[in-house]
Design a protein around this motif. Structure first.
Motif, mmCIF file in Angstrom:
data_model
loop_
_atom_site.group_PDB
_atom_site.id
_atom_site.type_symbol
_atom_site.label_atom_id
_atom_site.label_comp_id
_atom_site.label_asym_id
_atom_site.label_seq_id
_atom_site.Cartn_x
_atom_site.Cartn_y
_atom_site.Cartn_z
ATOM 1 N N LEU A 759 44.247 35.854 26.497
ATOM 2 C CA LEU A 759 44.202 36.093 27.954
ATOM 3 C C LEU A 759 45.080 35.055 28.632
ATOM 4 N N SER A 760 46.157 35.511 29.344
ATOM 5 C CA SER A 760 47.074 34.579 30.011
ATOM 6 C C SER A 760 46.512 34.184 31.368
ATOM 7 N N LEU A 761 46.542 32.879 31.653
ATOM 8 C CA LEU A 761 46.144 32.329 32.968
ATOM 9 C C LEU A 761 47.358 31.801 33.715
ATOM 10 N N HIS A 762 48.534 32.239 33.309
ATOM 11 C CA HIS A 762 49.778 31.665 33.813
ATOM 12 C C HIS A 762 49.918 31.824 35.336
ATOM 13 N N GLU A 763 49.495 32.966 35.863
ATOM 14 C CA GLU A 763 49.691 33.258 37.295
ATOM 15 C C GLU A 763 48.632 32.624 38.190
ATOM 16 N N LEU A 764 47.591 32.046 37.590
ATOM 17 C CA LEU A 764 46.483 31.521 38.383
ATOM 18 C C LEU A 764 46.722 30.067 38.757
ATOM 19 N N PRO A 765 46.266 29.634 39.928
ATOM 20 C CA PRO A 765 46.361 28.220 40.276
ATOM 21 C C PRO A 765 45.312 27.415 39.487
ATOM 22 N N ALA A 766 45.494 26.133 39.496
ATOM 23 C CA ALA A 766 44.540 25.262 38.809
ATOM 24 C C ALA A 766 43.180 25.381 39.464
ATOM 25 N N GLY A 767 42.135 25.342 38.634
ATOM 26 C CA GLY A 767 40.800 25.442 39.176
ATOM 27 C C GLY A 767 39.821 25.887 38.118
ATOM 28 N N THR A 768 38.571 26.172 38.553
ATOM 29 C CA THR A 768 37.514 26.610 37.657
ATOM 30 C C THR A 768 37.268 28.081 37.866
ATOM 31 N N TYR A 769 37.137 28.850 36.783
ATOM 32 C CA TYR A 769 36.954 30.285 36.824
ATOM 33 C C TYR A 769 35.782 30.664 35.930
ATOM 34 N N LEU A 770 35.309 31.852 36.103
ATOM 35 C CA LEU A 770 34.196 32.358 35.325
ATOM 36 C C LEU A 770 34.677 33.557 34.520
ATOM 37 N N LEU A 771 34.549 33.486 33.189
ATOM 38 C CA LEU A 771 34.950 34.553 32.290
ATOM 39 C C LEU A 771 33.699 35.249 31.775
ATOM 40 N N ILE A 772 33.652 36.566 31.925
ATOM 41 C CA ILE A 772 32.473 37.358 31.562
ATOM 42 C C ILE A 772 32.911 38.419 30.568
ATOM 43 N N LEU A 773 32.180 38.523 29.436
ATOM 44 C CA LEU A 773 32.410 39.568 28.437
ATOM 45 C C LEU A 773 31.146 40.404 28.343
ATOM 46 N N LYS A 774 31.267 41.714 28.618
ATOM 47 C CA LYS A 774 30.105 42.603 28.631
ATOM 48 C C LYS A 774 30.302 43.696 27.600
ATOM 49 N N THR A 775 29.204 43.944 26.806
ATOM 50 C CA THR A 775 29.098 45.154 25.989
ATOM 51 C C THR A 775 27.765 45.773 26.309
ATOM 52 N N HIS A 776 27.406 46.849 25.584
ATOM 53 C CA HIS A 776 26.140 47.488 25.912
ATOM 54 C C HIS A 776 24.947 46.626 25.552
ATOM 55 N N ASP A 777 25.128 45.648 24.636
ATOM 56 C CA ASP A 777 23.996 44.791 24.271
ATOM 57 C C ASP A 777 24.351 43.314 24.307
ATOM 58 N N LEU A 778 25.467 42.964 24.970
ATOM 59 C CA LEU A 778 25.931 41.574 24.954
ATOM 60 C C LEU A 778 26.517 41.222 26.312
ATOM 61 N N LYS A 779 26.215 40.011 26.801
ATOM 62 C CA LYS A 779 26.874 39.484 27.992
ATOM 63 C C LYS A 779 27.103 38.002 27.771
ATOM 64 N N VAL A 780 28.371 37.602 27.810
ATOM 65 C CA VAL A 780 28.741 36.212 27.609
ATOM 66 C C VAL A 780 29.426 35.731 28.866
ATOM 67 N N SER A 781 28.971 34.634 29.465
ATOM 68 C CA SER A 781 29.581 34.019 30.646
ATOM 69 C C SER A 781 30.050 32.629 30.255
ATOM 70 N N LYS A 782 31.249 32.271 30.695
ATOM 71 C CA LYS A 782 31.817 30.982 30.304
ATOM 72 C C LYS A 782 32.704 30.461 31.417
ATOM 73 N N LYS A 783 32.494 29.183 31.822
ATOM 74 C CA LYS A 783 33.381 28.540 32.772
ATOM 75 C C LYS A 783 34.670 28.170 32.062
ATOM 76 N N ILE A 784 35.807 28.496 32.768
ATOM 77 C CA ILE A 784 37.129 28.178 32.242
ATOM 78 C C ILE A 784 37.811 27.260 33.252
ATOM 79 N N ILE A 785 38.415 26.198 32.712
ATOM 80 C CA ILE A 785 39.126 25.271 33.588
ATOM 81 C C ILE A 785 40.604 25.418 33.321
ATOM 82 N N LYS A 786 41.367 25.744 34.429
ATOM 83 C CA LYS A 786 42.827 25.835 34.351
ATOM 84 C C LYS A 786 43.405 24.537 34.894
ATOM 85 N N LEU A 787 44.211 23.871 34.050
ATOM 86 C CA LEU A 787 44.797 22.582 34.421
ATOM 87 C C LEU A 787 46.038 22.795 35.271
#
Length: 787
Positions: A759-787
């Motif tokens: 997953l490219s973050l090239h176009e995003l400014p620096a900061g903290t983001y939230l990445l969410i992965l959803k399936t029918h039986d799974l949900k993963v949330s993760k803070k991502i820091i762009k330098l």
């Protein structure tokens, strides 16, 4: 030889054709105007224009309003020498200019060619009339000179445009032939008069002298010359004959009679068996109560002792005995005649049908004054003329003769046999002025009639109201408050007042007794509420005192929130005694509003309503971020609009009440949850939940799935891209979402991860983001820091 003969025949045919063509073109293009144009049958919306050409031609009339560029044209292709064109759909009381001619050539145009339409029933202006009889005479130098001088002095003495020219009979001597009418009228008076003055004629005995049978069969030139309203086109009763007719002009009813022709070959006008006599009765009956003035004209006078004698001539005796009672009955104002070649003017008289010796001014003069309206003693006008008739003989505009009797008819106020003249009348509403202009230019007789003057009027006016007083006559005016030369007086009386107005000669006086009412008062009645919400209906009743309610228009005013009317809000206008309104949504909350009712004038005392409160409905919304990362304690910020207190309900939380317009509510979520605003209310009822009515609390970041290390995300922090590594040993099929910390969705895409996904973050400014992965039986949330 035969060919040569044929050639000659053809040549002759061609020559004949050319000659005929030239003659036809000459007819079309070489016409000369030999008579007119002259005006007939002028009304408030139509006119007939007549003229004569020397050769037959088609005809065209153009006309336009004065000072207007729009030109109208009427064309007729029929060839004739006698041109009669009617123009209709004209505007009342309006000046028009016109031209006449053929379709190819203008024959008459210029400053003399205009007409002014009559006023209609709603309009009032002075109407000027020129009248005379026995004028077209050229048999002697004396007559010609007299006719010339009378014409010239008329032109010098007429003060304004002449609307009507009344011919009183014996219009062209000796016998009313076409040649005599041409020479002694149309050529003599010319376009200066004929081009702009409408003619309304009657015949005299000399019109009938053209033929020996004319009095019976009416086949005389006079009827070929005239176009008059026989079908009641201008009012009155239809006569269906040119011999006699009636018409209205402004507020005047005219009746034009034939005093010499015979009905059915045997009955004169004065015979009760004649059709004309019966028609006259019907017409005068139909006119009762309509026109203010009635003027009748015909040739043979009921009263004269100059070149004719109404004592001695049977036809004049019959005119007096049979017709004067009719004139008395229908309160005819003036009777105009010719025949006697002099000028005679009677008293305002009634009831005299006998020999001249039986006339008694004390008995037969309705008002025993000379009517001159001058400062000399005894020169009073005829005032409040309700009955009686003035008889004028105006027969010296051309002929000037006298039978030698030194004694005028005793009914005459003025008589003159030594000099010719014509009579000018001006009727301005309820005032009639007459001037006999002699051939030397002197006004040798004049008289004035007033109707409905010298009034006493009692007026009751409201306090502060403007009052207009109008004198009952046209002329000079002197008001008791010092105002001069104004027919109307406009002022605002402050107390009971007596105002008078007099004319400059002291004959006329109006009295106005003015009572002024107390100052009007207007007040709002007791309101049936102490407080009210905006957008709610309210009924406000008010009462008016010391004035007539329906004279005014009223407006409802609202004070500012402080109760002041410096710049009031106008809520409604009405002519009823109550207002039903919906309070504007723009009103602020306040406990000191007032209503006030004001009329469309500024002299009322206006008493406002008692104070009342205005409340606003409740609105509610969440303030701040609408997607919140999980924490053990979270603040939900609420903002209210409207009037407190507010009752509200948030999903998963108990109902609350707030006196404040902004509050913070602490909640402790245990997992992913959405808080939803469900309702809000206040004193105005259920309110509105604005668009931002939800707050999402995300799931805790350290989920059970992460602890089992289903996926691994690295590097984190990163400067460019991240890798999502599948550690489950199974393909992960679902949705990948990237949000910023405010909850805004930046990316969403479907994924099918066997081993890893980049997953490219090239176009995003620096900061903290939230990445969410959803399936029918799974949900993963993760803070991502762009330098």
């Amino acid at each position: 030889m035969s060919a040569l003969f044929s050639l000659k025949i053809n040549t002759l045919k061609i020559a004949l054709f050319l000659i005929l063509t030239l003659l036809f073109l000459n007819i079309l293009h070489a016409q000369t105007l030999v008579r007119g144009p002259y005006l007939q049958q002028l009304s408030h919306n139509s006119i007939t224009i007549r003229w004569r050409t020397d050769l037959p031609s088609n005809e065209a009339v153009t006309f336009q309003k004065q000072d207007s560029s729009k030109v109208f044209t009427i064309k007729n292709t029929e060839l004739t020498t006698e041109h009669i064109v009617q123009i209709t759909n004209l505007q009342a009381n309006t000046k028009y200019t016109y031209t006449v001619g053929t379709n190819d050539k203008t024959l008459a145009s210029g400053k003399d060619f205009y007409f002014i339409t009559a006023p209609d029933a709603t309009q009032s202006r002075p109407i000027n009339i020129w009248t005379m009889g026995d004028f077209g005479a050229s048999s002697t130098e004396k007559y010609t000179l007299n006719q010339t001088l009378v014409r010239d002095q008329y032109l010098k003495n007429k003060e304004n445009h002449t609307d009507l020219w009344l011919w009183l009979g014996d219009n062209a001597y000796c016998c009313g032939t076409d040649i005599e009418y041409q020479k002694q009228i149309f050529d003599f008076y010319g376009s200066t008069i004929l081009g702009n003055t409408a003619i309304f004629p009657v015949p005299g005995n000399h019109e009938y002298y053209e033929t020996t049978t004319g009095q019976v069969d009416k086949k005389i030139n006079y009827f070929n010359v005239i176009t008059v309203p026989t079908q009641a086109e201008m009012g009155g009763v239809a006569s269906n004959t040119k011999e006699y007719y009636a018409y209205n002009y402004g507020n005047i009813h005219f009746v034009a009679l034939d005093s010499y022709g015979l009905d059915e070959g045997k009955y004169r006008l004065y015979d009760p068996q004649s059709k004309q006599y019966q028609w006259l009765l019907r017409d005068l009956e139909a006119n009762q109560g309509k026109s203010l003035w009635t003027i009748i004209y015909f040739h043979h006078p009921p009263y004269t002792k100059r070149s004719h004698d109404s004592n001695a001539e049977p036809e004049l005796v019959a005119m007096r005995e049979k017709l004067v009672p009719i004139f008395d009955k229908f309160q005819v104002d003036m009777v105009l005649s010719g025949h006697s070649h002099s000028y005679e003017r009677s008293f305002l008289m009634k009831g005299h049908t006998g020999h001249s010796l039986s006339f008694d001014a004390k008995v037969h003069a309705v008002q025993n004054v000379n009517g001159k309206y001058e400062s000399n003693a005894g020169s009073a006008p005829f005032i409040n003329k309700y009955e009686g008739t003035i008889y004028c003989v105006v027969g010296s505009a051309g002929r000037l003769d006298w039978n030698g009797d030194p004694n005028p008819h005793p009914s005459s106020v003025y008589s003159n046999v030594t000099i010719g003249g014509s009579l000018l009348l001006t009727i301005n509403n309820n005032r009639l002025d007459a001037r006999w202009v002699a051939s030397d230019g002197m006004i040798r007789d004049n008289f004035t009639i007033f109707k409905d003057v010298n009034k006493t009027e009692k007026l009751s006016v409201g306090y502060g109201e403007k009052v207009q007083l109008t004198a009952s006559w046209k002329g000079t005016h002197r008001w008791s408050n010092g105002v001069r030369n104004q027919e109307n007086l406009i002022f605002i009386p402050k107390k009971d007042t007596l105002i008078t107005v007099v004319d400059s000669l002291g004959f006329l006086k109006d009295i106005f007794q003015i009572s002024v009412l107390p100052q009007p008062k207007i007040f709002v009645k007791t309101l049936d509420f102490d407080q009210i919400c905006v957008k709610n209906k309210a009924k406000i009743n008010f009462e008016v005192q010391n004035t007539t309610f329906d004279k005014w228009t009223y407006q409802l005013e609202l004070s500012n929130p402080d109760g002041l009317f410096d710049k009031p809000t106008i809520l409604d206008k009405s002519n009823k005694n109550s207002f039903e309104i919906i309070l504007p949504d723009t009103m602020q909350e306040s406990k000191n509003y007032h209503f006030r009712v004001k009329p469309n004038v500024d002299f009322f005392e206006s008493i406002p309503s008692k104070a009342f409160s205005v409340n606003r409905p409740a609105n509610i919304n969440f303030v701040g971020e609408k997607t919140i990362t999980f924490d053990s304690t979270i603040n939900l910020k609420l903002r209210f609009e409207g009037t407190p207190p507010f009752a509200y309900k948030i999903s998963s939380l108990p109902e609350g009440i707030s006196e404040n317009k902004e509050i913070n509510i602490k909640v402790k979520p245990i997992g992913t949850i959405t808080y939803i605003l469900e309702k809000v209310s206040n004193i105005c009822g259920v309110g509105n939940i604005l668009a931002d009515n939800k707050v999402l609390v995300l799931a805790p970041l350290n989920t059970e799935n992460e602890q089992n290390q289903v996926v691994n995300i690295f590097p984190n922090p990163t400067s460019d891209e991240i890798t999502i590594h599948n550690q489950s040993g199974k393909t992960i099929k679902g949705v990948l979402i990237l949000r910023d910390l405010s909850g805004k969705k930046l990316l969403q895409r479907s994924v099918n991860i066997t081993k890893e996904e980049k997953l490219s973050l090239h176009e995003l400014p620096a900061g903290t983001y939230l990445l969410i992965l959803k399936t029918h039986d799974l949900k993963v949330s993760k803070k991502i820091i762009k330098l």
